[in-house]
Design a protein around this motif. Sequence first.
Motif, PDB file in Angstrom:
ATOM      1  N   UNK A  29       0.861  -1.181   0.000  1.00  0.00           N
ATOM      2  CA  UNK A  29       0.000   0.000   0.000  1.00  0.00           C
ATOM      3  C   UNK A  29       0.897   1.230   0.000  1.00  0.00           C
ATOM      4  N   UNK A  30       0.978   1.893  -1.139  1.00  0.00           N
ATOM      5  CA  UNK A  30       1.803   3.088  -1.244  1.00  0.00           C
ATOM      6  C   UNK A  30       1.117   4.305  -0.644  1.00  0.00           C
ATOM      7  N   UNK A  31      -0.193   4.364  -0.816  1.00  0.00           N
ATOM      8  CA  UNK A  31      -0.906   5.514  -0.280  1.00  0.00           C
ATOM      9  C   UNK A  31      -2.301   5.073   0.184  1.00  0.00           C
ATOM     10  N   UNK A  32      -2.819   5.841   1.105  1.00  0.00           N
ATOM     11  CA  UNK A  32      -4.155   5.589   1.639  1.00  0.00           C
ATOM     12  C   UNK A  32      -4.988   6.832   1.369  1.00  0.00           C
ATOM     13  N   UNK A  33      -6.167   6.622   0.815  1.00  0.00           N
ATOM     14  CA  UNK A  33      -7.054   7.740   0.504  1.00  0.00           C
ATOM     15  C   UNK A  33      -8.280   7.628   1.398  1.00  0.00           C
ATOM     16  N   UNK A  34      -8.637   8.743   2.032  1.00  0.00           N
ATOM     17  CA  UNK A  34      -9.781   8.775   2.931  1.00  0.00           C
ATOM     18  C   UNK A  34     -10.797   9.742   2.356  1.00  0.00           C
ATOM     19  N   UNK A  35     -12.028   9.300   2.276  1.00  0.00           N
ATOM     20  CA  UNK A  35     -13.110  10.148   1.795  1.00  0.00           C
ATOM     21  C   UNK A  35     -13.931  10.619   2.984  1.00  0.00           C
ATOM     22  N   UNK A  36     -14.003  11.899   3.152  1.00  0.00           N
ATOM     23  CA  UNK A  36     -14.807  12.480   4.218  1.00  0.00           C
ATOM     24  C   UNK A  36     -16.177  12.809   3.638  1.00  0.00           C
ATOM     25  N   UNK A  37     -17.214  12.278   4.261  1.00  0.00           N
ATOM     26  CA  UNK A  37     -18.556  12.461   3.730  1.00  0.00           C
ATOM     27  C   UNK A  37     -19.488  12.896   4.839  1.00  0.00           C
ATOM     28  N   UNK A  38     -20.469  13.676   4.468  1.00  0.00           N
ATOM     29  CA  UNK A  38     -21.453  14.093   5.455  1.00  0.00           C
ATOM     30  C   UNK A  38     -22.558  13.061   5.614  1.00  0.00           C
ATOM     31  N   UNK A  39     -22.566  12.067   4.735  1.00  0.00           N
ATOM     32  CA  UNK A  39     -23.602  11.040   4.799  1.00  0.00           C
ATOM     33  C   UNK A  39     -23.168   9.919   5.726  1.00  0.00           C
ATOM     34  N   UNK A  40     -24.083   9.496   6.523  1.00  0.00           N
ATOM     35  CA  UNK A  40     -23.803   8.454   7.504  1.00  0.00           C
ATOM     36  C   UNK A  40     -24.731   7.284   7.224  1.00  0.00           C
ATOM     37  N   UNK A  41     -24.154   6.126   7.116  1.00  0.00           N
ATOM     38  CA  UNK A  41     -24.983   4.937   6.945  1.00  0.00           C
ATOM     39  C   UNK A  41     -25.109   4.258   8.292  1.00  0.00           C
ATOM     40  N   UNK A  42     -26.320   4.070   8.719  1.00  0.00           N
ATOM     41  CA  UNK A  42     -26.522   3.433  10.015  1.00  0.00           C
ATOM     42  C   UNK A  42     -26.464   1.921   9.847  1.00  0.00           C
ATOM     43  N   UNK A  43     -25.873   1.283  10.811  1.00  0.00           N
ATOM     44  CA  UNK A  43     -25.798  -0.164  10.795  1.00  0.00           C
ATOM     45  C   UNK A  43     -26.895  -0.704  11.689  1.00  0.00           C
ATOM     46  N   UNK A  44     -27.543  -1.734  11.205  1.00  0.00           N
ATOM     47  CA  UNK A  44     -28.599  -2.350  12.001  1.00  0.00           C
ATOM     48  C   UNK A  44     -27.973  -3.288  13.018  1.00  0.00           C
ATOM     49  N   UNK A  45     -28.429  -3.174  14.235  1.00  0.00           N
ATOM     50  CA  UNK A  45     -27.926  -4.049  15.279  1.00  0.00           C
ATOM     51  C   UNK A  45     -28.691  -5.362  15.225  1.00  0.00           C
ATOM     52  N   UNK A  46     -27.932  -6.432  15.184  1.00  0.00           N
ATOM     53  CA  UNK A  46     -28.561  -7.745  15.184  1.00  0.00           C
ATOM     54  C   UNK A  46     -28.844  -8.156  16.618  1.00  0.00           C
ATOM     55  N   UNK A  47     -30.042  -8.610  16.837  1.00  0.00           N
ATOM     56  CA  UNK A  47     -30.386  -9.097  18.157  1.00  0.00           C
ATOM     57  C   UNK A  47     -29.787 -10.484  18.333  1.00  0.00           C
ATOM     58  N   UNK A  48     -29.207 -10.733  19.484  1.00  0.00           N
ATOM     59  CA  UNK A  48     -28.614 -12.053  19.688  1.00  0.00           C
ATOM     60  C   UNK A  48     -29.696 -13.125  19.695  1.00  0.00           C
ATOM     61  N   UNK A  49     -29.379 -14.231  19.084  1.00  0.00           N
ATOM     62  CA  UNK A  49     -30.317 -15.344  19.081  1.00  0.00           C
ATOM     63  C   UNK A  49     -30.264 -16.031  20.433  1.00  0.00           C
ATOM     64  N   UNK A  50     -31.410 -16.148  21.050  1.00  0.00           N
ATOM     65  CA  UNK A  50     -31.457 -16.772  22.362  1.00  0.00           C
ATOM     66  C   UNK A  50     -32.466 -17.896  22.337  1.00  0.00           C
ATOM     67  N   UNK A  51     -32.300 -18.794  23.230  1.00  0.00           N
ATOM     68  CA  UNK A  51     -33.227 -19.898  23.391  1.00  0.00           C
ATOM     69  C   UNK A  51     -33.619 -19.924  24.866  1.00  0.00           C
TER      70      UNK A  51
END
Length: 89
Positions: A29-51
């Motif tokens: 990896x010679x260079x790393x490019x970072x994109x700064x964005x005002x948009x945020x993607x929310x991640x859905x939290x998975x509920x733990x499977x319980x028995x």
Amino acid sequence: MELNYNKDLLKSVLTMLIEHDKECSRLNANSVVVFNSKYHTSTEKELPLTDPKYDELAQADFIIQTDDSQIKEKFENIKKYILSNREKR
């Protein structure tokens, strides 16, 4: 400032990965490019499977007061089911 820090941190992690994992020895990896964005993607939290396990609290001592044989049979099955759940404790 924080983005530059994260970029430098990512470069150092990639360098350490090359040193510690032989399968990543060809990683370059010679260079790393970072994109700064005002948009945020929310991640859905998975509920733990319980028995969940619950003890049977019902009693099978109810009286079936009906002349209908189908209803009486269904309530008898419910009694059997309750008794079998109480025995599993």
